[in-house]
Write an enzyme that holds these catalytic residues in place. Structure first.
Site, PDB file in Angstrom:
ATOM      1  N   TYR A  26      -0.689   8.053  -2.916  1.00 43.39           N
ATOM      2  CA  TYR A  26      -0.715   7.742  -4.346  1.00 43.39           C
ATOM      3  C   TYR A  26      -1.825   8.517  -5.054  1.00 43.39           C
ATOM      4  CZ  TYR A  26       2.378   3.597  -3.941  1.00 43.39           C
ATOM      5  OH  TYR A  26       3.433   2.745  -3.737  1.00 43.39           O
ATOM      6  N   CYS A  30      -4.466  -1.092  -1.893  1.00 41.90           N
ATOM      7  CA  CYS A  30      -4.552   0.346  -2.149  1.00 41.90           C
ATOM      8  C   CYS A  30      -5.576   0.549  -3.256  1.00 41.90           C
ATOM      9  CB  CYS A  30      -3.187   0.879  -2.587  1.00 41.90           C
ATOM     10  SG  CYS A  30      -3.180   2.592  -3.146  1.00 41.90           S
ATOM     11  N   CYS A  72     -10.635   4.106   0.416  1.00 43.67           N
ATOM     12  CA  CYS A  72      -9.184   4.168   0.598  1.00 43.67           C
ATOM     13  C   CYS A  72      -8.868   3.300   1.802  1.00 43.67           C
ATOM     14  CB  CYS A  72      -8.727   5.609   0.843  1.00 43.67           C
ATOM     15  SG  CYS A  72      -6.980   5.771   1.312  1.00 43.67           S
ATOM     16  N   ASP A 102       0.852  -1.185   0.000  1.00 48.27           N
ATOM     17  CA  ASP A 102       0.000   0.000   0.000  1.00 48.27           C
ATOM     18  C   ASP A 102       0.884   1.229   0.000  1.00 48.27           C
ATOM     19  OD1 ASP A 102      -2.299   1.656   0.170  1.00 48.27           O
ATOM     20  OD2 ASP A 102      -2.106   1.757   2.341  1.00 48.27           O
TER      21      ASP A 102
END
Length: 262
Positions: free
Chosen positions: A42, A73, A183, A10
């Site tokens: 990210y 992720c 998330c 992640d």
């Protein structure tokens, strides 16, 4: 092959929420977790950057002998998992916002989705929304600033609560009764969200579903570890080891937590 570890990565500590679900269901499996906190979040990066980081993480896990990789992720899943599956031969399991159950069980017809820019703008998210939403109204909010606060261990800070209030107010105004956490960092905000949301609003994350899918793929590919001793647990972070350790304080088993420059 079967005793080889499950790899999980992640953009930081958030995916440990997924790891905990996997470990609870599969305690005999060896696991390696990569927290790419140096490059978090990210969600603010370009698709090309996300793909490059996902490849980097994948190849590190493959070098350590992983038999299966969980992309823990949402942003990396929605932007890179198709390419990873084409490029490498081992199974990959991804993370998608759990819109389907939220849409299925919503009584008001309105569902909130709290996610990163990288997830909300992806073609996979748009496809998922279109397939499962039907007549449901989806109120999307980009959780700007939440991941850095979680990565800094400031879950219960005033700043975090103020941001959450700003993001959930439009959802409440639209009469949502389910909020989807898009998330893997966000499940750590559930206690704060419980304080801020009315009792009738259900909070949905995908951790348990990902663990079940991991078990299903292990069975399908005949990759389950036959050993019935507790699995070896390894965590690596490329930033602050103290922060990662703080997210794992509830794990009583013997575990290895190390800094690794990757």
């Amino acid at each position: 092959m079967n005793a080889k570890p499950i790899g999980i990565f992640d953009s930081g500590v958030g995916g440990t929420s997924i790891w905990k679900e996997i470990h609870a269901l599969l305690p005999y499996e060896n696991t390696i977790y990569l927290a790419d906190s140096k490059n978090a979040p990210y969600g603010q990066k370009t698709r090309e950057e996300i793909i490059a980081l996902s490849i980097k993480n994948t190849e590190l896990l493959l070098a350590r002998g992983c038999k299966l990789i969980v992309v823990a992720c949402n942003t990396a899943t929605t932007n890179a998992i198709s390419l990873l599956r084409e490029k490498y031969e081992i199974p990959f399991i991804g993370i998608e916002p759990a819109i389907k159950p939220a849409a299925l069980y919503s009584g008001t017809g309105t569902v909130g989705v709290l996610a990163t820019k990288g997830t909300l703008s992806s073609s996979l998210f748009l496809k998922t929304s279109k397939n499962h939403a039907g007549e449901i109204t989806i109120v999307e909010k980009e959780g700007i600033g939440l991941v850095p606060l979680i990565e800094a261990g400031k879950i219960n800070s005033i700043e975090t609560k103020q941001l959450l209030i700003r993001y959930i107010e439009p959802m409440l105004d639209a009469n949502m009764d389910h909020i989807v956490l898009g998330c893997t960092h966000y499940p750590y905000l559930i206690p704060v969200l419980r304080e801020l949301l009315p009792p009738h609003v259900n909070i949905i994350d995908c951790g348990a579903a990902v663990a079940k899918q991991t078990l299903a793929v292990l069975n399908k590919e005949n990759l389950q570890n036959p050993n019935k001793t507790p699995g070896k647990i390894q965590f690596y972070t490329n930033k602050d080891i103290k922060i990662l350790t703080s997210f794992l304080e509830d794990i009583n088993e013997l575990k290895q937590i190390e800094y690794l420059n990757f």
